[in-house]
Design an enzyme around this catalytic site. Structure first.
Site, PDB file in Angstrom:
ATOM      1  N   GLU B  29      61.062  27.526  33.251  1.00 40.33           N
ATOM      2  CA  GLU B  29      60.906  26.125  33.640  1.00 40.33           C
ATOM      3  C   GLU B  29      60.262  25.335  32.503  1.00 40.33           C
ATOM      4  O   GLU B  29      59.240  25.757  31.965  1.00 40.33           O
ATOM      5  CB  GLU B  29      60.029  26.038  34.898  1.00 40.33           C
ATOM      6  N   LEU B  58      63.693  25.304  39.455  1.00 44.28           N
ATOM      7  CA  LEU B  58      62.350  25.791  39.767  1.00 44.28           C
ATOM      8  C   LEU B  58      62.424  26.869  40.856  1.00 44.28           C
ATOM      9  O   LEU B  58      62.389  26.545  42.043  1.00 44.28           O
ATOM     10  CB  LEU B  58      61.488  24.599  40.216  1.00 44.28           C
ATOM     11  N   GLU B  60      61.245  31.094  40.795  1.00 41.41           N
ATOM     12  CA  GLU B  60      60.908  32.272  39.979  1.00 41.41           C
ATOM     13  C   GLU B  60      61.803  33.462  40.305  1.00 41.41           C
ATOM     14  O   GLU B  60      62.180  34.221  39.414  1.00 41.41           O
ATOM     15  CB  GLU B  60      59.425  32.629  40.159  1.00 41.41           C
ATOM     16  N   GLN B  82      55.785  30.207  34.356  1.00 41.87           N
ATOM     17  CA  GLN B  82      54.901  29.168  33.812  1.00 41.87           C
ATOM     18  C   GLN B  82      53.421  29.552  33.857  1.00 41.87           C
ATOM     19  O   GLN B  82      52.683  29.306  32.911  1.00 41.87           O
ATOM     20  CB  GLN B  82      55.147  27.866  34.557  1.00 41.87           C
ATOM     21  N   PHE B  83      53.005  30.141  34.960  1.00 41.01           N
ATOM     22  CA  PHE B  83      51.672  30.722  35.090  1.00 41.01           C
ATOM     23  C   PHE B  83      51.843  32.056  35.823  1.00 41.01           C
ATOM     24  O   PHE B  83      52.662  32.134  36.744  1.00 41.01           O
ATOM     25  CB  PHE B  83      50.739  29.825  35.910  1.00 41.01           C
ATOM     26  N   ALA B  84      51.060  33.054  35.451  1.00 43.03           N
ATOM     27  CA  ALA B  84      51.161  34.351  36.138  1.00 43.03           C
ATOM     28  C   ALA B  84      50.942  34.187  37.633  1.00 43.03           C
ATOM     29  O   ALA B  84      51.467  34.956  38.433  1.00 43.03           O
ATOM     30  CB  ALA B  84      50.154  35.333  35.552  1.00 43.03           C
ATOM     31  N   ASP B  85      50.182  33.168  38.000  1.00 43.01           N
ATOM     32  CA  ASP B  85      49.923  32.888  39.423  1.00 43.01           C
ATOM     33  C   ASP B  85      51.211  32.540  40.181  1.00 43.01           C
ATOM     34  O   ASP B  85      51.236  32.589  41.407  1.00 43.01           O
ATOM     35  CB  ASP B  85      48.963  31.711  39.549  1.00 43.01           C
ATOM     36  N   ILE B  87      54.087  34.088  39.755  1.00 45.10           N
ATOM     37  CA  ILE B  87      55.031  35.197  39.592  1.00 45.10           C
ATOM     38  C   ILE B  87      55.402  35.835  40.937  1.00 45.10           C
ATOM     39  O   ILE B  87      56.418  36.492  41.055  1.00 45.10           O
ATOM     40  CB  ILE B  87      54.449  36.255  38.612  1.00 45.10           C
ATOM     41  N   PRO B  89      56.671  34.806  43.829  1.00 40.77           N
ATOM     42  CA  PRO B  89      58.011  34.613  44.424  1.00 40.77           C
ATOM     43  C   PRO B  89      59.060  35.528  43.786  1.00 40.77           C
ATOM     44  O   PRO B  89      60.097  35.776  44.390  1.00 40.77           O
ATOM     45  CB  PRO B  89      58.327  33.138  44.128  1.00 40.77           C
ATOM     46  N   HIS B 129      45.891  28.869  38.794  1.00 40.35           N
ATOM     47  CA  HIS B 129      46.173  28.838  37.353  1.00 40.35           C
ATOM     48  C   HIS B 129      45.253  29.782  36.584  1.00 40.35           C
ATOM     49  O   HIS B 129      45.006  29.565  35.405  1.00 40.35           O
ATOM     50  CB  HIS B 129      46.021  27.411  36.802  1.00 40.35           C
TER      51      HIS B 129
END
Lengths: 358, 324
Positions: B29, B58, B60, B82-85, B87, B89, B129
């Site tokens: 993204e 958008l 994952e 975009q952020f490991a947080d 991941i 989904p 984040h």
């Protein structure tokens, strides 16, 4: 919005000349033989499970037209992302029956080393991707493979199979959406067999049809009589050609019916009225196609019987060979986790050799 | 040699490997025209085109699923989450698909995908984040899990990840993206996966860590040195499959071990490290293996500094190990 239902084979056994795909006699005979083989495989698979000779089986009885009609439309080089009920498609793409049956036994006749439960096969040479149990996970993967082909300028198509239950998943949505955005050469083939284990389609969607969902992704949706092998072949061939020509993805919904239970672990009498099943038995896709072939003079009763007997014999012979194979070696437990075996699996491989030290 | 930040090193690794290997594609993204929210892919869209630097919708699970399909047919995709947080989904696609293709097909199908994800706290990002999800992926058979702590390692490890035949979860300590600066070798110098780095040598106690807490360990070690304690600091670099020899060799020498990470304590990677150390070096141990970790809470916003392991907590653990 109600999409029209595409039908070729009429009640009286004749074919609608407008939509008839115009297959030659030999092709029609192959279609019939493959449908019979798939039925024979189901009969044997169920019996083997009931006799305790394999652990599990998933049949496609009643869905042979959807399986064989769509699979027959594929060409060499096309990729298949199957669900666990699509053994008929795999066989048509060149997956050997001996490997399919070997996979059911999960012994050393299984080229995938008994790694998965029955009906979770694959064949890299035939471009038939490894089956997963969680539904519809293969669909976004099919988009990626189609993207790769498009990037390289290859004129192939990638077909992803799923069921009515799969159409409820997030992965179905992601795949349709990605394929629409990237205009990938995909065909999404939904075998709507009316049940996701026990739940009827009305519990999966309030939409008029599953094919209708295509509109939301900006791609064409097609509804086809899934018990009509010629109609299924026709719409799948058209969609695949469209994909190969760079015109983007298509969603096909084949309306069929799962005659058997979801799997050998399921008992469909708990949730389905017997009359409903009986009514669908009367719409048997193989009998329907046989009537057409007879009308064309390509089949008679003794030949029909002989085709089934031949199919059963082929399955019987293959089962005998596969069942006699030795079990998978214990050491294979730790193979193929990585390309090279790391230290911790080397350690654990020792435990497979010396179980007393585990 | 050039001096650069960690995020520049990531960027250079991507660009150089894409030049070298036309099979490499990037997807994620905002990675195209925008160059990624951390600018890791800045300029690559212009350089390699929208077909190889792919801005995706958008989703994952769609990104990772698509990357798998690309890899099955010969591409070498690098997916950015975009952020490991974000991941989770894609968790099923990673755990049950990506990691399992080789095994379930007995080697017929492989999925050499790299998933890059900015990980960890220290940027006032709150719960969504700041998370450190490495333990989920270490626990998953079939994955490599990598986390660099220096620009040189970021570039070299990412290059190796893109050449590896198996999937790699490449966690990037976002707190270090611009704060870690260092010399980075020129093109083509890959750092092998599976090899730890001895950050500093010492004979009294071993601190095993990775990612953003490497500098925490260095700070604690420098302070301890002033009190006459020689701390050996090991940066694992590849979390799994880890460099067991480096860790056990060090603990056999020092007899004391502190494991240090940001992720929550319970069933964190530190628990596995402690178990391995006691299994393989029990008779060398002079003190219990200590853990310095995040708390077993959601990642906090206001109390981030309290949550994150720091030099003080690390020194306390070192001191406790020495006085046991």
């Amino acid at each position: 919005m109600e999409l029209p239902l595409r039908v070729v084979l009429r009640e009286d056994g004749s074919a609608d000349p407008e939509l008839d795909p115009g297959l030659d006699d030999e092709a029609l005979r192959i279609l019939f033989r493959k449908m019979a083989l798939l039925r024979a495989l189901d009969e044997k698979g169920l019996n083997l499970q009931r006799a305790g000779r394999i652990g599990f089986y998933i049949g496609a009885t009643g869905q042979e037209a959807a399986e064989i009609g769509s699979g027959f439309a594929l060409e060499e080089g096309d990729w298949v992302f199957p669900s666990y009920r699509d053994q008929g498609v795999a066989l048509l793409q060149g997956y050997p029956l001996s490997e399919l049956i070997g996979q059911l036994f999960g012994n050393s006749s299984d080229v995938t080393k008994g790694r998965q439960m029955p009906n979770h096969w694959c064949d890299r040479a035939a471009r038939v991707v490894s089956v997963s149990s969680p539904v519809a996970t293969q669909l976004p993967q099919a988009v990626g493979t189609a993207y790769a082909a498009k990037l390289r300028g290859e004129k192939i198509a990638v077909i992803g199979y799923f069921g009515d239950g799969g159409s409820s998943t997030g992965e179905f949505h992601a795949a349709m959406n990605f394929a629409g955005v990237f205009r990938t050469p995909n065909v999404f083939f939904c075998s709507n067999n009316r049940y996701a284990i026990s739940l009827p389609v009305a519990r999966q969607t309030a939409a008029a049809s599953i094919a209708a969902k295509a509109a939301a992704y900006g791609i064409p949706g097609v509804r086809v009589d899934g018990n009509d092998v010629l109609a299924v072949f026709r719409v799948t061939r058209d969609a695949l050609e469209r994909a190969r020509a760079g015109e983007g993805p298509t969603l096909i919904e084949a309306l069929t019916y799962r005659i058997g239970s979801h799997s050998t672990s399921d008992d469909a009498t708990r949730y389905r009225p017997a009359e409903e099943v009986e009514a669908w038995r009367g719409k048997d896709p193989i009998k329907r196609f046989a009537a057409h072939l007879k009308q064309r003079g390509l089949l008679d009763d003794p030949e029909e019987k002989a085709v089934f007997e031949e199919a059963r014999e082929e399955v019987r012979r293959t089962v005998a060979v596969c069942e006699a194979a030795p079990p998978v070696p214990p050491e294979s437990l730790v193979e193929d986790v990585y390309a090279e075996m790391p230290w911790h699996l080397e350690e654990q491989r020792e435990w497979t050799r010396m179980p007393e030290k585990r | 040699m050039a001096t650069m930040t960690l995020v520049q090193a990531i960027h250079d690794a991507l660009g150089e490997e894409m030049e070298r290997d036309p099979r490499i594609v990037l997807l994620g993204e905002d990675i195209g025209k925008n160059g990624g929210v951390f600018r890791a892919t800045e300029g690559l869209w212009e350089r390699f085109g929208a077909e190889r630097v792919i801005d995706t919708p958008l989703a994952e699970a769609g990104i990772v699923g698509m990357a798998i399909g690309m890899a099955l047919d010969g591409l070498r995709p690098v997916a950015e989450i975009q952020f490991a947080d974000f991941i989770y989904p894609a968790f099923d696609q990673i755990v049950s698909e990506l990691a399992k293709f080789r095994y379930r097909s007995a080697g017929q199908f492989t999925a050499p995908v790299v998933i890059r994800a900015p990980s960890g706290g220290g940027i006032k990002g709150g719960h969504y984040h700041s998370q450190s999800p490495e333990a989920y992926f270490i626990h998953t058979a079939g994955l490599n899990v990598v986390m660099p702590s220096t620009p040189a390692d970021a570039k070299g490890l990412l290059a190796s990840a893109m050449r590896d035949p198996d999937p790699v979860i490449f966690l990037e300590p976002k707190a270090l993206y611009r704060t870690a600066k260092g010399e980075v070798p020129d093109a083509g110098s890959a750092v092998p996966l599976g090899k730890a780095r001895i950050v500093r040598k010492g004979s009294d106690v071993t601190v095993v860590t990775y990612g953003a807490t490497v500098r925490v360990a260095e700070e604690a070690a420098a302070q301890a040195e002033g009190e006459g304690t020689a701390v050996e600091v090991i940066d694992l670099r590849t979390l799994w499959p880890m460099d067991i020899e480096a860790v056990i060799g060090s603990v056999e020498k020092t007899g004391r071990a502190v494991v240090l990470h940001e992720a929550p304590r319970t069933c964190g990677f530190g628990a596995e490290l402690a178990a391995l150390i006691q299994e393989k070096a029990f008779l060398h141990l002079k003190a219990p293996v200590a853990r310095v970790t995040g708390f077993d809470t959601p990642f906090p916003y206001a109390l981030e500094k309290l949550y994150l392991p720091d030099a003080r907590r690390t020194r306390n653990a070192i001191a406790a190990a020495l006085s046991f």
